[in-house]
Write a protein that holds these residues in place. Structure first.
Motif, mmCIF file in Angstrom:
data_model
loop_
_atom_site.group_PDB
_atom_site.id
_atom_site.type_symbol
_atom_site.label_atom_id
_atom_site.label_comp_id
_atom_site.label_asym_id
_atom_site.label_seq_id
_atom_site.Cartn_x
_atom_site.Cartn_y
_atom_site.Cartn_z
ATOM 1 N N GLN A 150 0.816 -1.206 0.000
ATOM 2 C CA GLN A 150 0.000 0.000 0.000
ATOM 3 C C GLN A 150 0.859 1.269 0.000
ATOM 4 O OE1 GLN A 150 -2.640 0.122 3.344
ATOM 5 N NE2 GLN A 150 -4.142 1.318 2.234
ATOM 6 N N GLU A 197 -8.336 -3.046 3.227
ATOM 7 C CA GLU A 197 -9.347 -3.888 3.879
ATOM 8 C C GLU A 197 -8.796 -5.273 4.196
ATOM 9 O OE1 GLU A 197 -13.412 -5.340 2.210
ATOM 10 O OE2 GLU A 197 -13.586 -3.229 2.769
ATOM 11 N N ALA A 198 -7.965 -5.807 3.314
ATOM 12 C CA ALA A 198 -7.347 -7.118 3.562
ATOM 13 C C ALA A 198 -6.410 -7.047 4.765
ATOM 14 C CB ALA A 198 -6.603 -7.601 2.324
ATOM 15 N N LEU A 206 -5.088 1.672 -2.741
ATOM 16 C CA LEU A 206 -5.535 0.288 -2.924
ATOM 17 C C LEU A 206 -6.508 -0.073 -1.801
ATOM 18 C CD1 LEU A 206 -2.058 -1.305 -3.732
ATOM 19 C CD2 LEU A 206 -3.849 -0.691 -5.366
ATOM 20 N N ALA A 265 -14.809 -2.817 0.043
ATOM 21 C CA ALA A 265 -13.762 -2.897 -0.977
ATOM 22 C C ALA A 265 -13.626 -4.298 -1.572
ATOM 23 C CB ALA A 265 -12.425 -2.451 -0.400
ATOM 24 N N MET A 266 -13.541 -5.311 -0.724
ATOM 25 C CA MET A 266 -13.316 -6.673 -1.220
ATOM 26 C C MET A 266 -14.602 -7.391 -1.590
ATOM 27 S SD MET A 266 -10.166 -8.183 1.072
ATOM 28 C CE MET A 266 -11.151 -8.446 2.521
ATOM 29 N N GLY A 267 -15.725 -6.912 -1.081
ATOM 30 C CA GLY A 267 -16.978 -7.594 -1.344
ATOM 31 C C GLY A 267 -17.117 -8.909 -0.578
ATOM 32 N N THR A 281 -18.344 -6.501 2.663
ATOM 33 C CA THR A 281 -17.418 -5.407 2.950
ATOM 34 C C THR A 281 -17.315 -4.514 1.722
ATOM 35 O OG1 THR A 281 -15.522 -6.721 2.237
ATOM 36 C CG2 THR A 281 -16.100 -6.809 4.577
ATOM 37 N N ARG A 312 -8.739 -2.352 -1.499
ATOM 38 C CA ARG A 312 -8.828 -3.796 -1.200
ATOM 39 C C ARG A 312 -7.666 -4.242 -0.321
ATOM 40 N NH1 ARG A 312 -10.751 -5.857 -7.092
ATOM 41 N NH2 ARG A 312 -12.954 -5.387 -6.770
#
Length: 165
Positions: A37, A53-54, A48, A127-129, A125, A50
């Motif tokens: 990131q 969030e990850a 980024l 960003a990642m879904g 969620t 995702r």
């Protein structure tokens, strides 16, 4: 009956060590995600979401999966100044109260998760879904294992055996 306790102890130890192994992998993943990131923002001028969030998911999972191992070994955060001054019976009583409090915390938090996920579990969620149920699953698993460890430690105390402090 004497063989049962060592089998339970080995199973609980193995379970918590497996959780700790996953938590260590997650710690490495967090470092990689954060570096990714930072590089993306500083070199490529892009965010980024995702990855952010990850990293959050990995951080939550790491904390909840490491907690049972720490409780089993008595390496969790504890204030023991007063407890160490008490006679043996007083120390054991404090340990029992502490394990009961941990077990109660786990039960109340798991119930809270249940009530929360009844509504929020079907959402994903941003960003990642990822479905919220899966996002919070490591926390649920960690709390269940934490309750198992607290119950195991209560069993040790009830049988007159020592637990690690």
């Amino acid at each position: 009956m004497n063989e049962y306790k060592p089998i339970v102890g080995r199973a609980v130890t193995w379970l918590t060590q497996a959780c700790l192994g996953v938590a260590m992998v997650l710690l490495v993943l967090i470092a990689v995600l954060i570096v990714t990131q930072v590089v993306a923002r500083n070199l490529f001028d892009t965010g980024l979401p995702r990855v952010d969030e990850a990293a959050r998911f990995a951080g939550i999972a790491m904390v909840y999966l490491a907690a049972p191992f720490l409780l089993l070994r008595g390496q969790h955060v504890a204030v023991t100044l007063l407890v160490e001054l008490l006679p043996r019976l007083g120390r054991r009583l404090c340990l029992v109260v502490g394990e009961l409090a941990t077990l109660g915390f786990c039960v109340l938090t798991l119930y809270g998760f249940y009530r929360f996920l009844l509504r929020a579990g079907r959402f994903a969620t941003p960003a990642m879904g990822m479905p919220n149920l899966w996002f919070y699953m490591p926390a649920l698993v960690g709390l269940i294992f934490l309750a198992v460890v607290a119950a195991y430690r209560l069993g040790l105390l009830a049988s007159g055996r020592e637990v690690e402090e």
